[in-house]
Each structure stands twice: as C-alpha cells, then as structure tokens.
Design a protein around this motif. Structure first.
Motif: not given
Lengths: 232, 158
Positions: A135-149
């Motif tokens: 659950e935490r991984r879903l949130t953290v990965t998505a935030i990191a992806t939006i920043v990297a994008f």
C-alpha cells in the motif's frame, strides 16, 4: 497465446521490414553517409521511450486517484520498459555521435537531460524495491514517478528552449521522402514491441503485487522481542 | 483487505498526495520552461556574445558556436594543426584547433568549439564538434550508394 504476444510478433515483423528498407533500400545520408542510418533505430527509440514514460505518469495519476493495484503495476511495467529504452537511446546516440560530432558524449542540454531522465526513472524502480508494504509502495512509487516525469517534456522541448549540439526535431519536411517510410515503420515497430512488453510485464507484476497484498500480516512480535517503546 | 485495491480508508490521503505532487511537478516544469534558465545556462556563445564579453573571454573556458566560413579551412595533417574562421553571418572569429577534425567537418557546416580566447584575438580549441542539422538528405552528387560502397572498399585497404 495472448493478444500482446501477437502485438509483439507484429512489432518484430515491422522492425525487420523498417530496418530492411532503411539499410538496403533507402539512400545513405548525404553528409553522414552510412552512419546516418542510425536514424531508423535512434529516433523511434527516443519517441517510444518518451511515450512509455508518459504512460507511466498517467498510470501514477491513476494509482493515486483510485488506489487500484492495476495502475500500480502499470507504473512499474512502463517505467521499467522506459528505462531500458532510455538506456538504449543513450547508447545508440553515442554510437551516432562519434562519427557525426566527433565525440561519444557531450554535456549539451539534450544529452544531459536525457541522462538525468535515465537516473530519475532508475530511482523510481529502486524506490519501488525498497518499500515492502504494497500500500505504501503504491503511494511512494506514484509520487516518485510524477516527479521524475517532469524531465520528459524537458527532454522533448529542450532543443527548442536552449541551444544544443543535438539537432532539433526531425519531421517529414526535414527528412528526405525516401527515408520517411522506413522511419515510420521502424517507429510503429518499436511502439508495438514496447507496448507488448509493458503488457507482459504488467500481468506478472500485478499477480505478484496482488499476492503480496492478499498475504495475511505477520503475527505481532512477543513483547520481549519488540524494540518499540522500550525504555532505555 | 481486498487484493485489487489498496486500503480505501486512505484514499482521501492518496488524492491529497496526488494533487500536491501534481502542483509541485507543474511548477517545477513551469520554472524550467519559463524561468529564463536559458539566460544563465547557455550551452554555447555565438560570435556576437563572444565579442560582447571582450577581455572576459580571454583565459576562461568557452564554447563557441557558428558556421565554418567557406574558403577559410587550413588543415595541416603533418602538424595536426587546423585553422578556420567561424562566422555568424556578420561577425567572424579566427579559430585554431589541435588534432584531426571529425570526418563530418567541412566548409559551411555548423560547429561548436570548446577552448578559450587569446589576447591576439584568435580562439584556440582542443575540442571541435560538428553540429549536424535535423535535415536528412539523399546524396545529390549522382553517385549511387553501391558506387560509393565500391569506392569506400577501394580506399579501405590503403
């Protein structure tokens, strides 16, 4: 056999046709000579790398908005494919740069932002493996992806915004008519192959994530082993 | 816990994270795109900017971009010495390079040279890069790819 395997097969057939035309039917480039044929590999790789990383961004938005693991798995599948494509892109680029510019690498804006793009999305994949709670991984990965994008439009528009050694966008107007068709076919080939790989990886990742999320929590540690709230 | 969706009670928190992250990402992109970064981070100077800098250009490492002026290339292979003039159409700078030029180097092509200005007014460089445009053309000199391959093969063994 699933539909994505068919898409993969079509992609490889188109890849053979596109590069066959590019290598044997299209003329060599007037100035770059034979080296100019890297066009058919490099430009499609660049386009499709940016497409998959853009899909990653939308999957990340979907994951945070809905909380569904299907989107979460899509973030990883597309980011992974995008990382491979970006690494390939940098390698092809330096193979081309040596005979054209005279050097394998230069810190011009286009090349620098592309290298940063690779580092950012490798970072997304690393973060994903560090966080173990689904659950935490879903949130953290998505935030990191939006920043990297953020770097994706910078890579794409950078050649318009800033002076660079790398050339600007190519279009059918700047590419000889005999070279447009092999380029177009090679581009669809890369798109189909990459999308098929994204879907194949998505199924595997989703199955793993769902298994993890369904697994029962470990029983609580006995009080004497717990490190929390112990007075020292 | 459902296997297809993360804990629904945290959905509000996740959406707040989404909105905040999108705002941060959009402002970062806006800053990069419209924040005049280009004024401070210039990959190369043109001849005009080099002239404007005057004495400040002497001794500092600079990239200079422009076009190789027709009829000015002097390449001495035995000394590994290359001289030519870079122009932006109106102003010109003489350039001296050490080392062999890349095979794409020719008169009338765009180049970026890394080096420094000398008090004598000549730009000295040890790194000459050829800037290719986004135009891909078929050869025009009437020689087919096969003929050129043949020519290349005959030269290869020399």
């Amino acid at each position: 056999m699933r539909w994505e395997h068919g898409l993969l097969a079509i992609g490889f057939v188109l890849l053979a046709i596109g590069h066959g035309m590019g290598l044997f039917m299209a003329p060599e480039e007037a100035m770059m000579r034979e080296a100019g044929r890297i066009l058919y590999a490099h430009v499609p790789t660049a386009w499709v790398a940016l497409v998959t990383l853009t899909l990653s961004f939308f999957a990340a938005v979907g994951a945070l908005w809905t909380g569904r693991y299907g989107w979460d798995a899509a973030v990883e599948a597309t980011a992974e494919t995008g990382v491979v494509l970006t690494a390939l892109l940098l390698f092809q680029g330096s193979m081309w740069a040596k005979p054209t510019w005279g050097y394998y690498w230069d810190w011009d804006p286009r090349l620098t932002t592309s290298a940063i793009l690779l580092v950012l999305f490798v970072g997304v994949l690393v973060v994903r493996r560090v966080v173990s709670d689904p659950e935490r991984r879903l949130t953290v990965t998505a935030i990191a992806t939006i920043v990297a994008f953020v770097d994706v439009p910078v890579v794409y528009f950078g050649v318009k915004w800033w002076r660079s050694l790398h050339q600007e966008w190519s279009s059918p107007q700047t590419v000889d008519s005999t070279m447009v068709m092999p380029l177009r076919i090679a581009a669809f080939a890369m798109l189909f192959i990459s999308l098929a790989i994204c879907v194949i990886r998505w199924r595997t990742i989703l199955a793993t994530v769902q298994a993890e999320a369904t697994a029962p929590d470990l029983p609580a540690l006995p009080a004497e082993l717990s490190l929390a709230e112990k007075e020292v | 816990m459902s296997a297809t969706t993360a804990n629904p009670s945290a959905q509000g928190t996740r959406r707040v994270f989404l909105v905040v992250t999108l705002l941060v990402a959009a402002s970062a992109l806006g800053f990069i795109a419209f924040g005049n970064m280009g004024e401070n981070l210039v990959y190369y100077w043109d001849v005009g900017q080099l002239r404007e800098a005057g004495d400040k250009a002497i001794g500092s490492t600079i990239r200079l971009g422009g076009v190789v002026k027709e009829g000015t290339v002097d390449w001495r292979p035995d000394e590994s010495h290359l001289e030519f003039i870079i122009t932006d159409g109106s102003q010109e700078v003489p350039v001296e390079c050490s080392g062999a030029p890349p095979q794409m180097f020719r008169e009338g092509i765009g180049v970026v040279v890394e080096g420094t200005m000398t008090p004598s007014g000549t730009f000295t460089s040890e790194r000459l890069m050829v800037k290719h445009s986004n135009e891909y053309k078929a050869p025009e000199d009437g020689m087919s790819a096969d003929e050129r391959k043949q020519l290349y093969r005959t030269v290869e063994d020399l």
